[in-house]
Design a protein around this motif. Structure first.
Motif: not given
Lengths: 344, 263
Positions: B72-98
């Motif tokens: 699963v970790k190896e695949l995450a270095r090959k493929i990135a996925v963008v799904r529809q945007e959402f608001v996370p449950v906890f207050d993460f900042s933009v930099t934290e998410i990126v």
């Protein structure tokens, strides 16, 4: 680079918090209905029992204070972890039936002839409560796991239903116990840190709680990502199933230890992680160790109030955590929420 | 060179067959749009391509290696996925998410190194999100949030980028903004981009190839010119469409029952 948590900042915050914890442990140990002098304590136990009363009081108090630290740390840390894997800020360590399971175990133990709260340092009751907690949690987990794809919802539902069912059984059982047992049962259910424990019990429980917290800390970055949902975390290379199982079982394990030693102390597991999030941010790499440390601090202070506020009469600590925890949390909420909204 | 090879792919949810005998090869550096009516299996295909679902029949090869043999970790270095945007449950900042994008490259605590930080900052700048790097994700608008999730996908630094309806709730300016951004990433970083979309016109403008999924498990794969044929679109979507052409780019407008027919 904009601000985010760095390793350095995390370590500094943890060290500062540990120093605060040590100071609180010191203050709470010397505080009590009878004052003791540290210089007397340092003289050692003396040759015979009763030679150095100060030392004896000190050793009773320090073991109670340390137990408070372990229980508070376990509850707050497990609260933070469950809030993350259930993606629910309202989750607390008891949400999945641990409390009612442990409660049922303890009440069954107290109904057995010859077992009281003080019998064998509470060891039989602790053992029953621990077993009850572990059985219930496994039951809730299996129900949640085998019913449907949306595991979070079915887990929560299973937890709520089993909690309600077992609580009813506990009520029924308290109706049939004798009056003198009723008081100690109520004390247990409200949460109470006992005065005396076998030092081997204290030591082994402390070790298990600390080990559990360290393991949960090691998966804390995975927990950050799991709060975004299962799809997102798989896309970022997280083994979601494994992380969830590790998180769930160790959170349940340390909670079961805490509950079996001190009964059902409410509020710590819900409020401490939220308070830490408001002050330090939601990053679990820092949230988990800091919740553990401040959970310990919060519970030790509450317990010191519980045993000193009314002279010789001791209150169950669960009452104090609710009475001082509630308003304290509301103040935090008002202060920090405003700060955040101004930042927008 | 084919970066993705899909052979004889089939998938069903119990009784309901979604995909059958899908064979497509995707060249490195291609911008592929997946279109089709609701329920035709667009998102299912996307979930198969990112390894979230397992094929019932057939196989998917990423870089000439079966997708199921990837960790699963190896695949995450090959493929990135963008799904529809959402608001996370906890207050993460933009930099934290990126910053979370760097997890597949780092140890268990995943504190970013200097080079990770550089990639994070670059992705923020590329998506024009650096201006609100310190803000909480919940305080942004939908379009801004979607750009943050794209920034995260770019910071993941993968050769393949999958997107599930990246522009569905955005206004025109932001729709174009997102597609320009993706096109830019395709050219500058030579990424293979696969986007599921309902917007045929944006797909026609930006995609090199189009995969049109039919409701009856048929499909058509080829250049926009080959796939976007008026009769075919009408038939697949079950609605009459009007076709237009501006500087070799095709567009379609659905025709409702109340439109006046001026003969």
């Amino acid at each position: 680079m904009p601000k985010t948590l760095t390793k350095k900042r995390m370590i500094i915050n943890i060290i500062i918090s540990l120093v605060v914890l040590l100071i609180v442990i010191n203050i709470c140990t010397v505080t009590g209905t009878r004052s003791i002098s540290l210089s007397n304590v340092l003289k050692g136990p003396g040759l015979e029992p009763g030679d150095n009363i100060d030392y004896e009081i000190f050793s009773v108090r320090i073991s109670r204070v340390l137990l408070g630290v372990f229980v508070g740390a376990a509850l707050a840390c497990s609260g933070a972890v469950l809030q993350a894997i259930l993606k629910n800020p309202l989750a607390d360590p008891y949400i999945l039936g641990i409390s009612s399971g442990a409660g049922l175990g303890a009440v069954i133990a107290m109904l057995l002839p010859g077992i009281s709260l003080s019998f064998l340092g509470g060891l039989p009751i602790a053992a029953f409560a621990f077993t009850g907690a572990i059985i219930t949690v496994s039951l809730v987990w299996s129900i949640g796991y085998f019913t449907g794809r949306s595991q979070v919802t079915s887990l929560l539902l299973a937890g709520v239903v089993i909690n309600a069912f077992f609580s009813a059984v506990i009520m029924l059982m308290t109706l049939i116990v004798k009056t003198e047992q009723l008081r100690s049962t109520m004390y247990w259910l409200m949460g109470n840190i006992p005065e005396k424990q076998e030092s081997f019990l204290l030591l082994s429980c402390g070790t298990f709680v600390i080990l559990g917290i360290i393991i949960l800390w090691r998966i804390s970055n995975n927990l950050n990502i799991i709060t975004l949902g299962e799809y997102e975390s798989k896309g970022l290379g997280i083994d979601t199933e494994k992380t969830k199982i590790v998180a769930f079982s160790f959170a349940a394990f340390i909670t079961a230890i805490a509950v079996s030693l001190s009964g059902l102390i409410g509020f710590v597991g819900l409020i401490v992680p939220h308070a830490i999030r408001l002050i330090f941010g939601p990053d679990h790499r820092q949230l988990i160790p800091l919740s553990a440390i401040y959970g310990g601090i919060f519970l030790v202070i509450s317990d010191t109030i519980a045993r000193t506020a009314f002279g010789q009469e001791q209150l169950p600590v669960g009452v104090i955590t609710a009475v001082i925890g509630g308003p304290f949390f509301l103040i935090l909420l008002a202060r920090y929420t405003r700060k955040v909204s101004l930042m927008k | 060179m084919n970066i993705i090879e899909v052979e004889n792919l089939g998938f069903d949810y119990g009784q309901k067959t979604i995909l059958q005998k899908v064979c497509i090869n995707i060249n490195k550096g291609t911008f592929l749009g997946i279109i089709g009516p609701n329920g035709a299996g667009k998102t299912t295909l996307l979930n198969l391509l990112c390894g979230l679902l397992k094929p019932k029949t057939g196989s998917i090869q990423i870089d000439s290696k079966s997708i199921e043999s990837y960790h699963v970790k190896e695949l995450a270095r090959k493929i990135a996925v963008v799904r529809q945007e959402f608001v996370p449950v906890f207050d993460f900042s933009v930099t934290e998410i990126v910053s979370m994008a760097r997890t597949p490259y780092l140890g268990s605590f995943a504190f970013p190194t200097e080079s990770d930080r550089q990639i994070i900052v670059e992705s923020l700048e590329l998506t024009d999100t650096a201006q609100f790097a310190d803000r909480l994700l919940g305080s942004l608008s939908g379009g801004e949030r979607q750009r943050v999730f794209i920034a995260r996908a770019l910071a993941q630094n993968t050769p393949i980028l999958l997107l599930d309806e990246p522009t569905s709730f955005l206004d025109m300016k932001h729709q174009v903004g997102i597609y320009d951004l993706l096109k830019n990433a395709q050219f500058r970083q030579y990424k293979t981009i696969i986007a599921v979309t309902h917007d045929i016109n944006l797909a026609a403008q930006y995609c090199d190839e189009i995969l049109l999924l039919f409701p009856d498990q048929n499909y058509k794969f080829g250049s926009p010119k080959e796939v976007l044929v008026q009769e075919q679109i009408s038939k697949v979507f079950g609605v009459e469409v009007m076709k237009g052409e501006i500087s070799e780019k095709i567009f379609f407008i659905p025709k409702g029952n109340y439109i006046k027919n001026n003969k």
